[in-house]
Write an enzyme that holds these catalytic residues in place. Sequence first.
Site, PDB file in Angstrom:
ATOM      1  CG  LEU A 128      -3.687  38.497  -1.440  1.00 45.95           C
ATOM      2  CD1 LEU A 128      -5.151  37.922  -0.570  1.00 45.95           C
ATOM      3  CD2 LEU A 128      -3.885  38.760  -2.790  1.00 45.95           C
ATOM      4  CD  GLU A 129      -2.632  42.336   3.006  1.00 46.26           C
ATOM      5  OE1 GLU A 129      -3.627  41.816   2.808  1.00 46.26           O
ATOM      6  OE2 GLU A 129      -1.770  41.583   3.221  1.00 46.26           O
ATOM      7  CB  VAL A 180       2.949  33.138  -2.154  1.00 48.81           C
ATOM      8  CG1 VAL A 180       1.732  32.343  -1.991  1.00 48.81           C
ATOM      9  CG2 VAL A 180       2.710  34.396  -2.012  1.00 48.81           C
ATOM     10  CB  THR A 210      -6.917  25.492  -0.433  1.00 47.05           C
ATOM     11  OG1 THR A 210      -5.777  26.654  -0.241  1.00 47.05           O
ATOM     12  CG2 THR A 210      -6.994  24.569   0.869  1.00 47.05           C
ATOM     13  CG  HIS A 262      -5.470  31.249  -0.135  1.00 46.71           C
ATOM     14  ND1 HIS A 262      -6.435  32.310  -0.443  1.00 46.71           N
ATOM     15  CD2 HIS A 262      -4.414  31.576   0.282  1.00 46.71           C
ATOM     16  CE1 HIS A 262      -5.847  33.291   0.169  1.00 46.71           C
ATOM     17  NE2 HIS A 262      -4.676  33.056   0.748  1.00 46.71           N
ATOM     18  CG  ASN A 274       7.039  40.152  -8.747  1.00 51.10           C
ATOM     19  OD1 ASN A 274       7.109  39.722  -7.463  1.00 51.10           O
ATOM     20  ND2 ASN A 274       5.904  39.654  -9.381  1.00 51.10           N
TER      21      ASN A 274
END
EC number: 2.5.1.78
Length: 160
Positions: free
Chosen positions: A60-61, A82, A87, A89, A114
């Site tokens: 996320l950073e 990731v 969950t 998330h 990416n």
Amino acid sequence: MPAEGIPQINLDPGAAEGLRVAVISAQWNAEITDKLHAEAIGAARELGASVEDWRVAGALELPVVVAAACKNFDAVIATGCVIEGETEHFRVVCDAVTYGLTRVSLDTGVPIGNGVLTVANHQQAVDRAGGPEAKENKGADSATAAIHAALVLRQIAAVG
């Protein structure tokens, strides 16, 4: 061996001479991200780019740090990993990172490779992280793609 349908971008060693490239990698799942980071740096240097690199805490950073790097570099490679859990998330992080990196590239005009793996399990990550046991090398692939795009943008600018 690359998966079916994946384009093969063949750039000669030294093709990126004069390009400044940043590699920024998340630290989560370090066994995987360390490989992605090293493979991206190695591929960029092999192509002749000048490379600087940084690490951030998590995926996320990446978008905000990549955005800052776009001010000073011709291409930026973002790597991370990731792995799906129990969950929602996972989906939130994957979508936010992908959207964020794409938005930064469009807003800045700087190609972003990416190299963030979004996988169902650890083995899928190992299979894509590069190294002798891997089926694919997404660190090197994302670096090559970003550098290729930067070179194409230079060609387009030269025409105008």
